[in-house]
Scaffold this active site. Structure first.
Site, PDB file in Angstrom:
ATOM      1  N   ASP A 131       0.854  -1.195   0.000  1.00 53.96           N
ATOM      2  CA  ASP A 131       0.000   0.000   0.000  1.00 53.96           C
ATOM      3  C   ASP A 131       0.889   1.243   0.000  1.00 53.96           C
ATOM      4  O   ASP A 131       1.880   1.322   0.738  1.00 53.96           O
ATOM      5  CB  ASP A 131      -0.902  -0.006   1.241  1.00 53.96           C
ATOM      6  CG  ASP A 131      -2.029   0.998   1.133  1.00 53.96           C
ATOM      7  OD1 ASP A 131      -3.198   0.569   1.101  1.00 53.96           O
ATOM      8  OD2 ASP A 131      -1.756   2.218   1.082  1.00 53.96           O
ATOM      9  N   ILE A 132       0.510   2.212  -0.833  1.00 53.56           N
ATOM     10  CA  ILE A 132       1.350   3.407  -0.995  1.00 53.56           C
ATOM     11  C   ILE A 132       1.239   4.352   0.212  1.00 53.56           C
ATOM     12  O   ILE A 132       2.136   5.177   0.440  1.00 53.56           O
ATOM     13  CB  ILE A 132       0.979   4.128  -2.320  1.00 53.56           C
ATOM     14  CG1 ILE A 132       2.114   4.999  -2.796  1.00 53.56           C
ATOM     15  CG2 ILE A 132      -0.297   4.928  -2.182  1.00 53.56           C
ATOM     16  CD1 ILE A 132       1.974   5.435  -4.247  1.00 53.56           C
ATOM     17  N   ASN A 145     -12.962  -3.529   2.500  1.00 47.59           N
ATOM     18  CA  ASN A 145     -14.046  -2.540   2.496  1.00 47.59           C
ATOM     19  C   ASN A 145     -14.885  -2.664   1.229  1.00 47.59           C
ATOM     20  O   ASN A 145     -14.336  -2.860   0.140  1.00 47.59           O
ATOM     21  CB  ASN A 145     -13.469  -1.126   2.569  1.00 47.59           C
ATOM     22  CG  ASN A 145     -12.661  -0.892   3.829  1.00 47.59           C
ATOM     23  OD1 ASN A 145     -12.997  -1.413   4.888  1.00 47.59           O
ATOM     24  ND2 ASN A 145     -11.600  -0.102   3.723  1.00 47.59           N
ATOM     25  N   HIS A 179     -15.925   3.052   3.694  1.00 42.75           N
ATOM     26  CA  HIS A 179     -14.529   3.517   3.563  1.00 42.75           C
ATOM     27  C   HIS A 179     -13.781   2.923   2.379  1.00 42.75           C
ATOM     28  O   HIS A 179     -12.554   2.929   2.365  1.00 42.75           O
ATOM     29  CB  HIS A 179     -13.733   3.272   4.863  1.00 42.75           C
ATOM     30  CG  HIS A 179     -14.356   3.904   6.059  1.00 42.75           C
ATOM     31  ND1 HIS A 179     -14.279   5.257   6.322  1.00 42.75           N
ATOM     32  CD2 HIS A 179     -15.117   3.381   7.040  1.00 42.75           C
ATOM     33  CE1 HIS A 179     -14.956   5.525   7.419  1.00 42.75           C
ATOM     34  NE2 HIS A 179     -15.480   4.411   7.879  1.00 42.75           N
ATOM     35  N   GLN A 180     -14.500   2.405   1.380  1.00 42.45           N
ATOM     36  CA  GLN A 180     -13.804   1.946   0.172  1.00 42.45           C
ATOM     37  C   GLN A 180     -13.516   3.150  -0.722  1.00 42.45           C
ATOM     38  O   GLN A 180     -14.441   3.884  -1.088  1.00 42.45           O
ATOM     39  CB  GLN A 180     -14.643   0.916  -0.601  1.00 42.45           C
ATOM     40  CG  GLN A 180     -13.903   0.352  -1.813  1.00 42.45           C
ATOM     41  CD  GLN A 180     -14.735  -0.662  -2.594  1.00 42.45           C
ATOM     42  OE1 GLN A 180     -15.934  -0.819  -2.357  1.00 42.45           O
ATOM     43  NE2 GLN A 180     -14.098  -1.343  -3.532  1.00 42.45           N
ATOM     44  N   HIS A 199     -10.247  -5.425  -2.952  1.00 43.52           N
ATOM     45  CA  HIS A 199      -8.899  -5.599  -2.402  1.00 43.52           C
ATOM     46  C   HIS A 199      -8.976  -5.959  -0.934  1.00 43.52           C
ATOM     47  O   HIS A 199      -9.860  -5.506  -0.217  1.00 43.52           O
ATOM     48  CB  HIS A 199      -8.041  -4.351  -2.597  1.00 43.52           C
ATOM     49  CG  HIS A 199      -8.667  -3.080  -2.109  1.00 43.52           C
ATOM     50  ND1 HIS A 199      -9.646  -2.412  -2.815  1.00 43.52           N
ATOM     51  CD2 HIS A 199      -8.466  -2.361  -0.980  1.00 43.52           C
ATOM     52  CE1 HIS A 199     -10.006  -1.338  -2.155  1.00 43.52           C
ATOM     53  NE2 HIS A 199      -9.320  -1.282  -1.025  1.00 43.52           N
ATOM     54  N   PHE A 200      -8.039  -6.782  -0.520  1.00 41.13           N
ATOM     55  CA  PHE A 200      -7.893  -7.152   0.881  1.00 41.13           C
ATOM     56  C   PHE A 200      -6.642  -6.469   1.414  1.00 41.13           C
ATOM     57  O   PHE A 200      -5.566  -6.589   0.829  1.00 41.13           O
ATOM     58  CB  PHE A 200      -7.729  -8.674   1.032  1.00 41.13           C
ATOM     59  CG  PHE A 200      -8.977  -9.452   0.751  1.00 41.13           C
ATOM     60  CD1 PHE A 200      -9.407  -9.660  -0.550  1.00 41.13           C
ATOM     61  CD2 PHE A 200      -9.727  -9.985   1.788  1.00 41.13           C
ATOM     62  CE1 PHE A 200     -10.559 -10.377  -0.820  1.00 41.13           C
ATOM     63  CE2 PHE A 200     -10.885 -10.710   1.530  1.00 41.13           C
ATOM     64  CZ  PHE A 200     -11.300 -10.896   0.222  1.00 41.13           C
ATOM     65  N   HIS A 201      -6.807  -5.741   2.525  1.00 43.74           N
ATOM     66  CA  HIS A 201      -5.652  -5.164   3.196  1.00 43.74           C
ATOM     67  C   HIS A 201      -5.102  -6.189   4.189  1.00 43.74           C
ATOM     68  O   HIS A 201      -5.867  -6.759   4.977  1.00 43.74           O
ATOM     69  CB  HIS A 201      -6.060  -3.947   4.041  1.00 43.74           C
ATOM     70  CG  HIS A 201      -6.659  -2.798   3.298  1.00 43.74           C
ATOM     71  ND1 HIS A 201      -5.976  -1.633   3.057  1.00 43.74           N
ATOM     72  CD2 HIS A 201      -7.898  -2.615   2.778  1.00 43.74           C
ATOM     73  CE1 HIS A 201      -6.758  -0.771   2.429  1.00 43.74           C
ATOM     74  NE2 HIS A 201      -7.938  -1.344   2.248  1.00 43.74           N
TER      75      HIS A 201
HETATM   76  P1  AMP Z   1      -9.796   1.361   0.514  1.00 40.94           P
HETATM   77  O1  AMP Z   1     -10.102   2.548   1.384  1.00 40.94           O
HETATM   78  O2  AMP Z   1     -10.137   0.062   1.195  1.00 40.94           O
HETATM   79  O3  AMP Z   1     -10.431   1.484  -0.855  1.00 40.94           O
HETATM   80  O4  AMP Z   1      -8.227   1.345   0.339  1.00 40.94           O
HETATM   81  C1  AMP Z   1      -7.560   1.740  -0.821  1.00 40.94           C
HETATM   82  C2  AMP Z   1      -6.092   1.666  -0.540  1.00 40.94           C
HETATM   83  O5  AMP Z   1      -5.387   1.759  -1.754  1.00 40.94           O
HETATM   84  C3  AMP Z   1      -5.563   2.785   0.376  1.00 40.94           C
HETATM   85  O6  AMP Z   1      -4.993   2.204   1.546  1.00 40.94           O
HETATM   86  C4  AMP Z   1      -4.531   3.503  -0.489  1.00 40.94           C
HETATM   87  O7  AMP Z   1      -3.413   3.935   0.235  1.00 40.94           O
HETATM   88  C5  AMP Z   1      -4.183   2.417  -1.499  1.00 40.94           C
HETATM   89  N1  AMP Z   1      -3.662   2.912  -2.753  1.00 40.94           N
HETATM   90  C6  AMP Z   1      -4.214   3.862  -3.565  1.00 40.94           C
HETATM   91  N2  AMP Z   1      -3.452   4.047  -4.651  1.00 40.94           N
HETATM   92  C7  AMP Z   1      -2.402   3.198  -4.553  1.00 40.94           C
HETATM   93  C8  AMP Z   1      -1.257   2.917  -5.359  1.00 40.94           C
HETATM   94  N3  AMP Z   1      -1.062   3.545  -6.507  1.00 40.94           N
HETATM   95  N4  AMP Z   1      -0.384   1.976  -4.941  1.00 40.94           N
HETATM   96  C9  AMP Z   1      -0.584   1.330  -3.772  1.00 40.94           C
HETATM   97  N5  AMP Z   1      -1.642   1.541  -2.966  1.00 40.94           N
HETATM   98  C10 AMP Z   1      -2.534   2.469  -3.340  1.00 40.94           C
END
Ligand code: AMP
Length: 138
Positions: free
Chosen positions: A30-31, A86, A92-93, A99-101
Site C-alpha cells: 500500500d502506498i 471494504n 470507507h472503500q 482488495h484485501f488489506h
Molecule cells: P480502501 O479505502 O479500502 O479502498 O483502500 C484503498 C487503498 O489503496 C488505500 O490504503 C490507499 O493507500 C491504497 N492505494 C491507492 N493508490 C495506490 C497505489 N497507486 N499503490 C498502492 N496503494 C494504493
C-alpha cells in the site's frame, strides 16, 4: 466498470511494489501504509465489491492470503495483523476494485485502529434475520 488506479497497476501503466502475482491475483505494498508491510491483495478480475466477484476469483484470493500474510509477518517481525476488506464508499472503500488489506500491528500500536461498538441483540429478531439471509443465498 470504469478503470481504477488498480486497473492501471494491473496493466503495468503505473508501477507498484509487487510482492506476489499469479494468473488471478496480484499483491503489492500500500502506498499510504498504516504500518510497515501494509499489503493489498487484489483479484485481477475487475469487480468493484466482493458480492460482485466470481467464486473462482474469490477462491484464488483466499487461497493465497495465508501465504502472503505469513510472508508479511516474517518480513516485518509483526506477530499480529488485521485483514480488512471494504465494500462501498460508506464503508470507507476508496478504490472501487476488490482488495484485501493485510495490516501488521506494530509493537507500538500502529496498524489498524478499530472502533468496535457492539449492540445488544438476541431472541426472535436474530432468528428471523438468519432465516431472511438464508432465503437470499443462491
Ligand atoms: P480502501 O479505502 O479500502 O479502498 O483502500 C484503498 C487503498 O489503496 C488505500 O490504503 C490507499 O493507500 C491504497 N492505494 C491507492 N493508490 C495506490 C497505489 N497507486 N499503490 C498502492 N496503494 C494504493
Amino acid at each position: 466498470m470504469p478503470g481504477t488506479i488498480f486497473t492501471k497497476i494491473l496493466s503495468g501503466e503505473i508501477p507498484c511494489h509487487k510482492v506476489y502475482e499469479d494468473d488471478a491475483v496480484l499483491a503489492f505494498l500500500d502506498i499510504n501504509p498504516l504500518s510497515a508491510g501494509h499489503t493489498l491483495v487484489i483479484p485481477k478480475e475487475p469487480a468493484e465489491t466482493i458480492d460482485r466477484l466470481s467464486a473462482e476469483s474469490a477462491a484464488a484470493v483466499g487461497g493465497v492470503l495465508p501465504a502472503i500474510a505469513r510472508a508479511v509477518m516474517k518480513a516485518t517481525g509483526a506477530t499480529a495483523y488485521n485483514i480488512l476488506q471494504n465494500n462501498g464508499s460508506a464503508a470507507h472503500q476508496e478504490v472501487m476494485h476488490v482488495h484485501f488489506h493485510i495490516i501488521p500491528k506494530e509493537p507500538g500500536g500502529d496498524g489498524l485502529g478499530i472502533g468496535w461498538k457492539p449492540r445488544a441483540s438476541g431472541g426472535d429478531a436474530l432468528v428471523r434475520l438468519a432465516q431472511d439471509i438464508r432465503s437470499h443465498l443462491e
